[in-house]
Design a protein around this motif. Sequence first.
Motif, PDB file in Angstrom:
ATOM      1  N   THR A  51       0.813  -1.216   0.000  1.00 37.19           N
ATOM      2  CA  THR A  51       0.000   0.000   0.000  1.00 37.19           C
ATOM      3  C   THR A  51       0.849   1.271   0.000  1.00 37.19           C
ATOM      4  O   THR A  51       0.311   2.370   0.053  1.00 37.19           O
ATOM      5  CB  THR A  51      -0.938   0.018   1.213  1.00 37.19           C
ATOM      6  OG1 THR A  51      -0.176  -0.123   2.414  1.00 37.19           O
ATOM      7  CG2 THR A  51      -1.951  -1.109   1.127  1.00 37.19           C
ATOM      8  N   ASP A 301      -6.789  -4.015   5.805  1.00 36.81           N
ATOM      9  CA  ASP A 301      -7.664  -2.888   6.119  1.00 36.81           C
ATOM     10  C   ASP A 301      -8.284  -2.343   4.834  1.00 36.81           C
ATOM     11  O   ASP A 301      -8.071  -2.881   3.744  1.00 36.81           O
ATOM     12  CB  ASP A 301      -6.895  -1.803   6.878  1.00 36.81           C
ATOM     13  CG  ASP A 301      -5.680  -1.301   6.109  1.00 36.81           C
ATOM     14  OD1 ASP A 301      -5.548  -1.604   4.894  1.00 36.81           O
ATOM     15  OD2 ASP A 301      -4.853  -0.594   6.719  1.00 36.81           O
ATOM     16  N   GLN A 302      -9.045  -1.260   4.942  1.00 37.11           N
ATOM     17  CA  GLN A 302      -9.742  -0.735   3.775  1.00 37.11           C
ATOM     18  C   GLN A 302      -8.775  -0.226   2.717  1.00 37.11           C
ATOM     19  O   GLN A 302      -9.018  -0.380   1.512  1.00 37.11           O
ATOM     20  CB  GLN A 302     -10.704   0.379   4.191  1.00 37.11           C
ATOM     21  CG  GLN A 302     -11.704   0.752   3.093  1.00 37.11           C
ATOM     22  CD  GLN A 302     -12.559  -0.435   2.674  1.00 37.11           C
ATOM     23  OE1 GLN A 302     -13.117  -1.136   3.512  1.00 37.11           O
ATOM     24  NE2 GLN A 302     -12.647  -0.674   1.368  1.00 37.11           N
ATOM     25  N   LYS A 303      -7.679   0.358   3.150  1.00 41.53           N
ATOM     26  CA  LYS A 303      -6.699   0.854   2.191  1.00 41.53           C
ATOM     27  C   LYS A 303      -6.141  -0.292   1.361  1.00 41.53           C
ATOM     28  O   LYS A 303      -5.982  -0.183   0.143  1.00 41.53           O
ATOM     29  CB  LYS A 303      -5.565   1.585   2.909  1.00 41.53           C
ATOM     30  CG  LYS A 303      -4.524   2.160   1.961  1.00 41.53           C
ATOM     31  CD  LYS A 303      -3.440   2.922   2.715  1.00 41.53           C
ATOM     32  CE  LYS A 303      -2.417   3.508   1.757  1.00 41.53           C
ATOM     33  NZ  LYS A 303      -1.337   4.244   2.469  1.00 41.53           N
ATOM     34  N   TYR A 304      -5.831  -1.380   2.043  1.00 38.87           N
ATOM     35  CA  TYR A 304      -5.327  -2.541   1.316  1.00 38.87           C
ATOM     36  C   TYR A 304      -6.379  -3.058   0.330  1.00 38.87           C
ATOM     37  O   TYR A 304      -6.084  -3.337  -0.832  1.00 38.87           O
ATOM     38  CB  TYR A 304      -4.932  -3.662   2.280  1.00 38.87           C
ATOM     39  CG  TYR A 304      -4.668  -4.955   1.546  1.00 38.87           C
ATOM     40  CD1 TYR A 304      -3.480  -5.138   0.871  1.00 38.87           C
ATOM     41  CD2 TYR A 304      -5.661  -5.926   1.454  1.00 38.87           C
ATOM     42  CE1 TYR A 304      -3.261  -6.291   0.143  1.00 38.87           C
ATOM     43  CE2 TYR A 304      -5.457  -7.072   0.720  1.00 38.87           C
ATOM     44  CZ  TYR A 304      -4.250  -7.263   0.067  1.00 38.87           C
ATOM     45  OH  TYR A 304      -4.045  -8.387  -0.664  1.00 38.87           O
ATOM     46  N   ASP A 306      -8.863  -1.539  -1.103  1.00 43.09           N
ATOM     47  CA  ASP A 306      -9.061  -0.632  -2.234  1.00 43.09           C
ATOM     48  C   ASP A 306      -7.898  -0.737  -3.224  1.00 43.09           C
ATOM     49  O   ASP A 306      -8.099  -0.750  -4.448  1.00 43.09           O
ATOM     50  CB  ASP A 306      -9.199   0.809  -1.738  1.00 43.09           C
ATOM     51  CG  ASP A 306     -10.494   1.050  -0.968  1.00 43.09           C
ATOM     52  OD1 ASP A 306     -11.410   0.221  -1.074  1.00 43.09           O
ATOM     53  OD2 ASP A 306     -10.562   2.071  -0.245  1.00 43.09           O
ATOM     54  N   THR A 307      -6.683  -0.791  -2.685  1.00 38.55           N
ATOM     55  CA  THR A 307      -5.500  -0.891  -3.542  1.00 38.55           C
ATOM     56  C   THR A 307      -5.512  -2.191  -4.326  1.00 38.55           C
ATOM     57  O   THR A 307      -5.225  -2.225  -5.529  1.00 38.55           O
ATOM     58  CB  THR A 307      -4.218  -0.794  -2.702  1.00 38.55           C
ATOM     59  OG1 THR A 307      -4.235   0.421  -1.952  1.00 38.55           O
ATOM     60  CG2 THR A 307      -2.983  -0.818  -3.577  1.00 38.55           C
TER      61      THR A 307
END
Length: 377
Positions: A51, A301-304, A306-307
């Motif tokens: 990320t 997590d959400q960042k992961y 989405d990426t």
Amino acid sequence: MTAPTLSRRALLIASGAAAMTLPMRWAQAASWKGYRDSIVIDGLGGPGSITAEPGQPLTDAHLKDVRDSGLAAVLVTVGAVGTMTQDEAFKEAVRSMLDMDREIARHPDTFASVRKAADIAAAKKAKRTGLIYGVQDGVAFESDLDLLEDLHQLGLRVVQPTYNRRNLLGDGCMEPANAGLSRTGVEAIERLNSLNILVDLSHCGRQTSADAIKASKQPVAFTHTGCAAVIEHPRHRTDEELRAVADKGGVSGVFFMPYLSGGKQPTAADVIRHLDHMINVAGEDHVSIGTDGTISPAVLDQKYKDTFADTTRRRKEAGIAAPGETEDGYLFANDLNTPRRLETLGQMLADRGHSATRIEKILGRNLLRVFSEVWRG
């Protein structure tokens, strides 16, 4: 119009770089007693976070994970994969190697440069992790094989002639025509042999692999793959292919990917099932590990999420995705989620009755032998 290309960061995301935070029971997993003194090599992986933004420096936590991993060396992918011009691909490969050189210079207590096999033993002795440079697509030199000499001078030591699709050298594993190596592809294998660069056939098509094995005068490898006899998938290798690589003196490495389990989240049991089959077919001297992931575990997590979803979409748009790649099909073995995942795997193999000698070979000695033979030092 040129199709989308994928950077090293994006390639890692979509090829097995993810890992969830471990449950406590895995944090306390038994460790194999021979791990500390073994030369352990990951046949495909790398430091950092999936990320992180492009060009973002490694964090202290990432560096600590590398030091804690016990890895003597890891094969890192430089450059990009996908449809692009040769100039773009060559520039990306050079820039990527120079970036890695700078990381080594910034963190000499953590990393070491690998140009010959002896550098891996030296890294182990110094408690560092050696970085081996490899490309996963030959497009950077596909119409000018002289460029291979420049890349070798900069440290390139492993080359995959094709990724999943076709280039001027041959067909990748996702090409339905399965046309094999071109004349230029055969010349490329000869040039790689002359430069003592290891030929890696992990993403090559069946006929391309067969042609390359026949053409090469040196050992070749499938650094990160699975067994087609266990689970059929274009990225997996048939028993015939595994034997052919073994007969050539090379190695085949098992990755930690959902392809191992038919698209479901893989576990250590899936990895071991493919390892056991590969040992039975190719012999214990010709089996290794190429996790195809980052050394550091990652939090889902959400960042992961989405990426990962974004990268999966771009891989499909570029036409380089393999069957079973989905936006929520996270690619990791969820019970081997630790920087010392190969230590845990070693103990699991020991529990199944594998000898210490065999485990040491699988975790790194076999790769070290092949590197020594191909790199000539």
